[in-house]
Design an enzyme around this catalytic site. Structure first.
Site, short mmCIF file in Angstrom:
data_model
loop_
_atom_site.label_atom_id
_atom_site.label_comp_id
_atom_site.label_asym_id
_atom_site.label_seq_id
_atom_site.Cartn_x
_atom_site.Cartn_y
_atom_site.Cartn_z
N SER A 148 0.85 -1.18 0.00
CA SER A 148 0.00 0.00 0.00
C SER A 148 0.89 1.23 0.00
CB SER A 148 -0.90 -0.04 1.25
OG SER A 148 -1.70 1.11 1.32
N LYS A 195 -0.98 -0.91 -4.48
CA LYS A 195 -2.21 -0.16 -4.23
C LYS A 195 -1.81 1.27 -3.89
CE LYS A 195 -4.77 -0.14 0.15
NZ LYS A 195 -5.55 -1.00 1.08
N LYS A 223 -2.97 5.03 -2.58
CA LYS A 223 -4.00 5.82 -1.91
C LYS A 223 -4.39 6.98 -2.81
CE LYS A 223 -4.14 3.60 2.03
NZ LYS A 223 -5.38 3.04 2.61
N ASP A 257 -7.14 3.00 -3.32
CA ASP A 257 -7.89 3.01 -2.06
C ASP A 257 -8.15 4.45 -1.65
OD1 ASP A 257 -9.01 2.62 0.42
OD2 ASP A 257 -7.30 1.54 1.29
N GLU A 313 -10.99 0.72 -3.90
CA GLU A 313 -11.37 0.35 -2.53
C GLU A 313 -12.04 1.52 -1.82
OE1 GLU A 313 -7.95 -1.26 -0.54
OE2 GLU A 313 -8.87 -1.19 1.44
N ASP A 320 -13.97 -1.95 2.17
CA ASP A 320 -13.09 -2.18 3.32
C ASP A 320 -13.87 -1.74 4.57
OD1 ASP A 320 -11.20 -1.97 5.37
OD2 ASP A 320 -9.76 -0.78 4.25
N LYS A 337 -10.32 -7.66 6.94
CA LYS A 337 -9.41 -7.29 8.03
C LYS A 337 -10.02 -7.83 9.31
CE LYS A 337 -7.76 -2.86 6.19
NZ LYS A 337 -8.03 -1.39 6.22
N GLY A 381 -4.44 -4.75 5.53
CA GLY A 381 -3.36 -4.53 6.49
C GLY A 381 -3.60 -3.25 7.27
C1 NPQ Z 1 -6.56 0.58 4.50
N1 NPQ Z 1 -4.29 0.21 5.43
O1 NPQ Z 1 -6.54 -0.39 3.78
C2 NPQ Z 1 -5.57 0.79 5.64
C3 NPQ Z 1 -5.63 2.13 6.16
C4 NPQ Z 1 -4.67 2.59 7.18
C5 NPQ Z 1 -2.20 -0.59 4.56
O2 NPQ Z 1 -3.53 0.93 3.45
C6 NPQ Z 1 -1.92 3.72 11.19
C7 NPQ Z 1 -2.65 2.63 11.51
C8 NPQ Z 1 -2.03 4.25 9.95
C9 NPQ Z 1 -3.53 2.05 10.61
C10 NPQ Z 1 -3.03 4.22 7.77
C11 NPQ Z 1 -3.40 0.26 4.42
C12 NPQ Z 1 -2.91 3.69 9.03
C13 NPQ Z 1 -3.67 2.59 9.36
C14 NPQ Z 1 -3.90 3.64 6.86
C15 NPQ Z 1 -4.53 2.05 8.42
O3 NPQ Z 1 -7.48 1.36 4.36
MG MG Z 2 -8.57 0.33 2.80
#
Ligand code: NPQ
Ligand code: MG
Length: 377
Positions: free
Chosen positions: A143, A171, A173, A198, A223, A248, A272, A300
């Site tokens: 990510s 992926k 953002k 995402d 996403e 998600d 998740k 994640g």
């Molecule tokens: C998601 N994760 O899929 C999340 C969002 C996310 C890997 O993109 C600190 C703790 C910062 C949890 C930033 C990924 C974070 C977090 C993004 C989760 O939407």
């Molecule tokens: Mg997400």
């Protein structure tokens, strides 16, 4: 006599990130992690990781709130009776409404302690319905945050690093204003790469034309483009896009997953465990999707090796047909609390030891701890 749950230790750990991680809702430089250690009457420790952030930006949970609900409400449902059976723990924790990340951390610590006692791997427990159909390695994606500089060339440099490391899917953002142009640039640089986006709820249905402008980039999925409550909006959006919509944040339970699939708000699901309140519930959503031919992948939350180990075990189930956000430890941390998970040809190995199969290195844990509490029976 069979062992019982004897003590619970909560420990807060400050993990510096290798680079700031910017999403539509936050920029994180340090990951504030809560670990739950469940200690049995035989002195065996089981581990669970709470994926909440220090601030309620991804969902309403946050670390101080998780510590409070664990201490005041969740731990008292299982510790006085010494509950070491994960199904019984799950049933009891369900008396508390909400707080899925806090519940998952406690239940997983109990589950891990129980499986270590029995010498059973988490993957074999979770995948008991699919013997012989469990992977021993899982395909990994990564990510990629929004560069703090908002520079497309910095984004391309970061993606290049991950491509060279062997990640099998990228992926990116996105948010309003950081959408079509950066994704076009990534696609032009890597025409054949598995690529997805995402938005973490940052768009509205009125932004459908911007999201549709990314359809020509042959993305695996987009996403969570809209607000988590807006299943009908996602269904309407899905009708306007050729890119599949993947939810998600919206998918908080088996029932919501069924509804979202029924109204065609989603055609792929990000699973998740912390978001759905349990690894057991994560498996039920996997089973539901597998029955319906819906692809799933493991999300994640910037986990340490503790949470990562459990996610890799989950992602070994046969319905996880897309690469997950189960990256190597080095994607986020220079020093992990466990021996690091290292990419091998774009994959991670499913741990072979009992339970989650890894444990924290005591010296590293102590060095990074900012707070801990021991709760006795
Ligand atoms: C998601 N994760 O899929 C999340 C969002 C996310 C890997 O993109 C600190 C703790 C910062 C949890 C930033 C990924 C974070 C977090 C993004 C989760 O939407
Ligand atoms: Mg997400």
């Amino acid at each position: 006599m069979s062992p019982r749950l004897e003590r619970i230790r909560l420990r807060r750990v400050d993990m510096p990130l290798v680079r700031p991680f910017r999403t539509s809702f936050a920029t994180q430089e340090v990951r504030d992690i809560l670990l739950v250690e469940a200690i049995t009457s035989d002195g065996i420790s089981g581990w669970g990781e709470c994926v909440a952030m220090s601030w309620p930006g991804y969902s309403y949970e946050y670390v101080d709130g998780c510590i409070d609900v664990l201490t005041e409400h969740l731990i008292p449902l299982v510790l006085p009776d010494g509950v070491l059976d994960p199904v019984e723990a799950h049933r009891r924790l369900s008396r508390v409404m909400g707080h899925p990340m806090a519940k998952t951390a406690l239940e997983t610590a109990i589950l891990d302690a129980c499986l270590r006692t029995q010498g059973v791997r988490l993957v074999d427990y979770l995948g008991a319905a699919y013997p012989g159909d469990l992977r021993d390695t899982v395909d990994c994606g990564v990510s990629v945050g929004i560069p703090p500089s908002e520079s497309i060339s910095e984004l391309l440099d970061e993606v290049a690093e991950y491509v060279e490391a062997g990640y099998r899917r990228v992926k990116c953002k996105i948010e309003p204003g950081w959408d079509v142009e950066p994704i076009r640039a990534v696609r032009e640089s890597w025409p054949d790469m598995l690529l997805q986006t995402d938005a973490n709820q940052a768009f509205t249905l009125a932004d459908a034309p911007v999201l549709a402008a990314m359809d020509p980039f042959d993305l695996l999925l987009v996403e969570q483009p809209l607000h988590e409550d807006d299943l009908m909006g996602h269904a309407a959006l899905a009708r306007k896009l050729t890119t599949p919509v993947c939810l998600d944040e919206s998918i908080t339970s088996v029932a919501v997953a069924e509804t979202a699939l029924h109204v065609e708000a989603t055609s792929i699901i990000n699973i998740k465990p912390g978001r759905v309140g349990s690894y057991l519930t994560a498996v039920r959503i996997h089973d539901l999707c597998r029955d319906r031919g819906i692809p799933v992948w493991c999300g994640g939350m910037l986990e340490t090796g503790i949470g990562r180990a459990a996610n890799v075990a989950l992602a070994a189930l046969p319905g996880f047909t897309l690469p997950g956000d189960t990256s190597a430890s080095s994607r986020y941390y220079a020093v992990d609390v466990t021996p690091p998970f290292v990419l091998d040809d774009g994959r991670l190995h499913v741990p072979t030891g009992p339970g989650i199969g890894v444990e924290p290195i005591p010296e590293i844990l102590h060095e990074l701890s900012s707070w801990s509490a021991l709760i006795e029976r």
